[in-house]
Design an enzyme around this catalytic site. Structure first.
Site, PDB file in Angstrom:
ATOM      1  N   THR A 107     -10.795  31.561  22.955  1.00  0.00           N
ATOM      2  CA  THR A 107     -10.881  30.808  21.873  1.00  0.00           C
ATOM      3  C   THR A 107     -10.483  31.572  20.503  1.00  0.00           C
ATOM      4  O   THR A 107      -9.802  30.768  19.572  1.00  0.00           O
ATOM      5  CB  THR A 107     -12.456  30.021  21.715  1.00  0.00           C
ATOM      6  OG1 THR A 107     -12.703  29.618  22.815  1.00  0.00           O
ATOM      7  CG2 THR A 107     -12.251  28.915  20.533  1.00  0.00           C
ATOM      8  N   LYS A 154      -8.312  21.953  24.535  1.00  0.00           N
ATOM      9  CA  LYS A 154      -9.300  22.718  25.427  1.00  0.00           C
ATOM     10  C   LYS A 154      -9.607  21.340  26.531  1.00  0.00           C
ATOM     11  O   LYS A 154     -10.608  20.719  26.304  1.00  0.00           O
ATOM     12  CB  LYS A 154     -10.477  23.107  24.698  1.00  0.00           C
ATOM     13  CG  LYS A 154     -11.758  23.608  25.478  1.00  0.00           C
ATOM     14  CD  LYS A 154     -11.492  25.106  25.858  1.00  0.00           C
ATOM     15  CE  LYS A 154     -12.642  25.374  26.952  1.00  0.00           C
ATOM     16  NZ  LYS A 154     -12.826  26.812  27.072  1.00  0.00           N
ATOM     17  N   THR A 213     -17.369  22.836  29.267  1.00  0.00           N
ATOM     18  CA  THR A 213     -18.751  22.383  29.886  1.00  0.00           C
ATOM     19  C   THR A 213     -19.774  22.825  28.787  1.00  0.00           C
ATOM     20  O   THR A 213     -19.197  23.714  27.883  1.00  0.00           O
ATOM     21  CB  THR A 213     -19.057  23.274  31.065  1.00  0.00           C
ATOM     22  OG1 THR A 213     -18.884  24.528  30.911  1.00  0.00           O
ATOM     23  CG2 THR A 213     -18.059  22.516  32.210  1.00  0.00           C
ATOM     24  N   ASP A 256     -15.699  24.732  21.760  1.00  0.00           N
ATOM     25  CA  ASP A 256     -14.186  25.285  21.718  1.00  0.00           C
ATOM     26  C   ASP A 256     -13.676  24.026  20.877  1.00  0.00           C
ATOM     27  O   ASP A 256     -12.965  24.512  19.893  1.00  0.00           O
ATOM     28  CB  ASP A 256     -13.717  25.893  22.871  1.00  0.00           C
ATOM     29  CG  ASP A 256     -14.522  27.187  23.456  1.00  0.00           C
ATOM     30  OD1 ASP A 256     -15.451  27.817  22.729  1.00  0.00           O
ATOM     31  OD2 ASP A 256     -14.206  27.771  24.496  1.00  0.00           O
ATOM     32  N   GLY A 306      -7.664  27.379  28.454  1.00  0.00           N
ATOM     33  CA  GLY A 306      -8.071  27.091  29.673  1.00  0.00           C
ATOM     34  C   GLY A 306      -9.708  26.976  29.589  1.00  0.00           C
ATOM     35  O   GLY A 306     -10.486  27.197  28.729  1.00  0.00           O
ATOM     36  N   VAL A 307     -10.207  27.209  31.018  1.00  0.00           N
ATOM     37  CA  VAL A 307     -11.540  27.383  31.103  1.00  0.00           C
ATOM     38  C   VAL A 307     -11.974  28.463  32.205  1.00  0.00           C
ATOM     39  O   VAL A 307     -11.567  28.534  33.376  1.00  0.00           O
ATOM     40  CB  VAL A 307     -12.041  25.972  31.414  1.00  0.00           C
ATOM     41  CG1 VAL A 307     -11.545  25.379  32.920  1.00  0.00           C
ATOM     42  CG2 VAL A 307     -13.750  25.957  31.587  1.00  0.00           C
ATOM     43  N   TYR A 321     -11.723  44.508  17.013  1.00  0.00           N
ATOM     44  CA  TYR A 321     -13.118  43.790  16.953  1.00  0.00           C
ATOM     45  C   TYR A 321     -13.234  43.295  15.360  1.00  0.00           C
ATOM     46  O   TYR A 321     -13.106  44.216  14.272  1.00  0.00           O
ATOM     47  CB  TYR A 321     -14.171  44.770  17.100  1.00  0.00           C
ATOM     48  CG  TYR A 321     -15.568  44.091  17.062  1.00  0.00           C
ATOM     49  CD1 TYR A 321     -16.129  43.264  17.935  1.00  0.00           C
ATOM     50  CD2 TYR A 321     -16.204  44.337  15.958  1.00  0.00           C
ATOM     51  CE1 TYR A 321     -17.325  42.557  17.904  1.00  0.00           C
ATOM     52  CE2 TYR A 321     -17.695  43.284  15.636  1.00  0.00           C
ATOM     53  CZ  TYR A 321     -18.025  42.790  16.574  1.00  0.00           C
ATOM     54  OH  TYR A 321     -19.358  42.279  16.625  1.00  0.00           O
TER      55      TYR A 321
HETATM   56  N1  LIG Z   1     -11.804  40.293  18.313  1.00  0.00           N
HETATM   57  C1  LIG Z   1     -12.991  39.905  18.400  1.00  0.00           C
HETATM   58  N2  LIG Z   1     -13.889  40.605  17.320  1.00  0.00           N
HETATM   59  C2  LIG Z   1     -15.248  40.176  17.256  1.00  0.00           C
HETATM   60  N3  LIG Z   1     -15.715  39.168  18.164  1.00  0.00           N
HETATM   61  C3  LIG Z   1     -14.956  38.616  19.210  1.00  0.00           C
HETATM   62  C4  LIG Z   1     -13.565  38.949  19.204  1.00  0.00           C
HETATM   63  N4  LIG Z   1     -12.878  38.253  20.133  1.00  0.00           N
HETATM   64  C5  LIG Z   1     -14.052  37.450  20.764  1.00  0.00           C
HETATM   65  N5  LIG Z   1     -15.166  37.782  19.918  1.00  0.00           N
HETATM   66  C6  LIG Z   1     -16.324  37.229  20.274  1.00  0.00           C
HETATM   67  O1  LIG Z   1     -16.640  37.083  21.504  1.00  0.00           O
HETATM   68  C7  LIG Z   1     -17.203  35.928  22.221  1.00  0.00           C
HETATM   69  C8  LIG Z   1     -16.216  35.304  22.964  1.00  0.00           C
HETATM   70  O2  LIG Z   1     -15.310  34.847  22.563  1.00  0.00           O
HETATM   71  P1  LIG Z   1     -14.366  33.673  22.806  1.00  0.00           P
HETATM   72  O3  LIG Z   1     -15.392  32.394  22.532  1.00  0.00           O
HETATM   73  O4  LIG Z   1     -13.151  33.421  22.364  1.00  0.00           O
HETATM   74  O5  LIG Z   1     -14.158  33.664  24.444  1.00  0.00           O
HETATM   75  P2  LIG Z   1     -13.636  32.695  25.381  1.00  0.00           P
HETATM   76  O6  LIG Z   1     -12.658  33.403  26.367  1.00  0.00           O
HETATM   77  O7  LIG Z   1     -13.067  31.676  24.682  1.00  0.00           O
HETATM   78  O8  LIG Z   1     -14.944  32.147  26.256  1.00  0.00           O
HETATM   79  P3  LIG Z   1     -15.149  30.967  27.102  1.00  0.00           P
HETATM   80  O9  LIG Z   1     -14.876  31.058  28.672  1.00  0.00           O
HETATM   81  O10 LIG Z   1     -16.597  30.470  26.831  1.00  0.00           O
HETATM   82  O11 LIG Z   1     -14.004  29.881  26.542  1.00  0.00           O
HETATM   83  C9  LIG Z   1     -17.585  35.213  20.682  1.00  0.00           C
HETATM   84  O12 LIG Z   1     -18.735  35.385  20.268  1.00  0.00           O
HETATM   85  C10 LIG Z   1     -16.414  35.915  19.878  1.00  0.00           C
HETATM   86  O13 LIG Z   1     -16.710  35.615  18.259  1.00  0.00           O
HETATM   87 MG   LIG Z   2     -13.530  29.508  24.612  1.00  0.00          MG
END
Ligand SMILES: Nc1ncnc2c1ncn2[C@@H]1O[C@H](COP(=O)(O)OP(=O)(O)OP(=O)(O)O)[C@@H](O)[C@H]1O
Ligand SMILES: [Mg+2]
Length: 255
Positions: A28, A49, A53, A65, A127-128, A222
């Site tokens: 995301t 998206k 879920t 998301d 994706g998911v 990060y």
């Molecule tokens: N570059 C980054 N710096 C700091 N935090 C990050 C970074 N990338 C992701 N995060 C944090 O990690 C967590 C997971 O990120 P994100 O929600 O984008 O993952 P996702 O792959 O979309 O998860 P999901 O499978 O639930 O959709 C969130 O709290 C997000 O803020």
């Molecule tokens: Mg996500």
């Protein structure tokens, strides 16, 4: 649901599917930051998206998301098109669909995608979970990707185990002949920046460049601000050199 307002030019829809090595790897975040950057370049960017879920979270601060991405990029769009399948339970997609008594039908997702493609010049589709997450008895996320016919980004980490997870994901995508634009290595955790940890990241980047057979971009740094104010964190992250490299690649692909 409302109806499309702009007729499609007849061209296949342009866009990118953002998948990952796992849940929580930053799909995301990458979708959001890329969407902001492409919008800055004047591209009419839409976002989806398709399957989500855990939408009925008790925490009032919780935003799904689909909602986050809508608020960030296309605030007037209907969530029905952004996320045709929204399941309240915090379960994996197949279990959530079974619990809700609503099987996931890829045709419904493709129909929403086609409508979105009439409204936006470039679609980012998150994706998911990972690529082999089952969506029905016979289909997993790769089947959804094949239906939408979009090239993809694979978001992964640089931590221990990431080379293995990323290469397994690429092998699974290859089985479906899905085009991978790049692997995006993302730092989801604050690095303590010890020499050993930097070594881990450097080694992951090097091994993926040697072994993956696709461009490897990153590490996306990060960004602490994401945890205080998500949208502001993304605005800051747009200037990250790896994000810039990724956006340049997608701009070329969007032409
Ligand atoms: N570059 C980054 N710096 C700091 N935090 C990050 C970074 N990338 C992701 N995060 C944090 O990690 C967590 C997971 O990120 P994100 O929600 O984008 O993952 P996702 O792959 O979309 O998860 P999901 O499978 O639930 O959709 C969130 O709290 C997000 O803020
Ligand atoms: Mg996500």
């Amino acid at each position: 649901m409302t109806h499309p307002t702009v007729p499609n030019s007849g061209q296949p829809p342009k866009g990118c599917f953002i998948t990952g090595t796992d849940t929580g790897v930053g799909k995301t975040v990458v979708t959001g930051v890329v969407g902001l950057a492409l919008k800055d370049f004047g591209l009419r960017v839409g976002v989806m998206k398709p399957i989500e879920t855990g939408t009925a979270c008790d925490n009032p601060q919780h935003t799904s998301d689909g909602e986050r991405l809508r608020d960030l990029l296309i605030p007037h769009e209907s969530l029905d098109f952004i996320s045709p399948y929204r399941f309240e339970s915090s379960l994996a997609p197949l279990a959530a669909a079974q619990w809700a008594g609503t099987p996931i039908d890829l045709a419904r997702i493709t129909a929403a995608f086609q409508v979105m493609a009439t409204r936006y010049a470039y679609l980012l589709v998150e994706g998911v979970g990972g690529v082999m997450v089952p969506l029905s008895d016979k289909q997993d996320v790769r089947a959804m990707m094949a239906q939408l016919k979009l090239p993809c980004l694979v978001v992964g980490r640089a931590t221990l185990g990431s080379v293995n997870h990323t290469l397994l994901t690429l092998a699974a995508l290859k089985e479906y002949r899905l085009k991978v634009l790049a692997v995006v290595v993302n730092e989801t955790q604050k690095s303590r920046a010890s020499e050993k940890e930097r070594g881990q990241t450097d080694s992951t980047m090097q091994l993926l460049r040697e072994l993956s057979g696709v461009p490897v971009i990153g590490p996306v740094r990060y960004e602490e601000e994401l945890h205080n104010n998500w949208a502001r964190g993304l605005t800051t992250l747009v200037s990250d050199p790896s994000v810039k490299e990724l956006v340049m690649m997608l701009r070329k692909d969007a032409q």
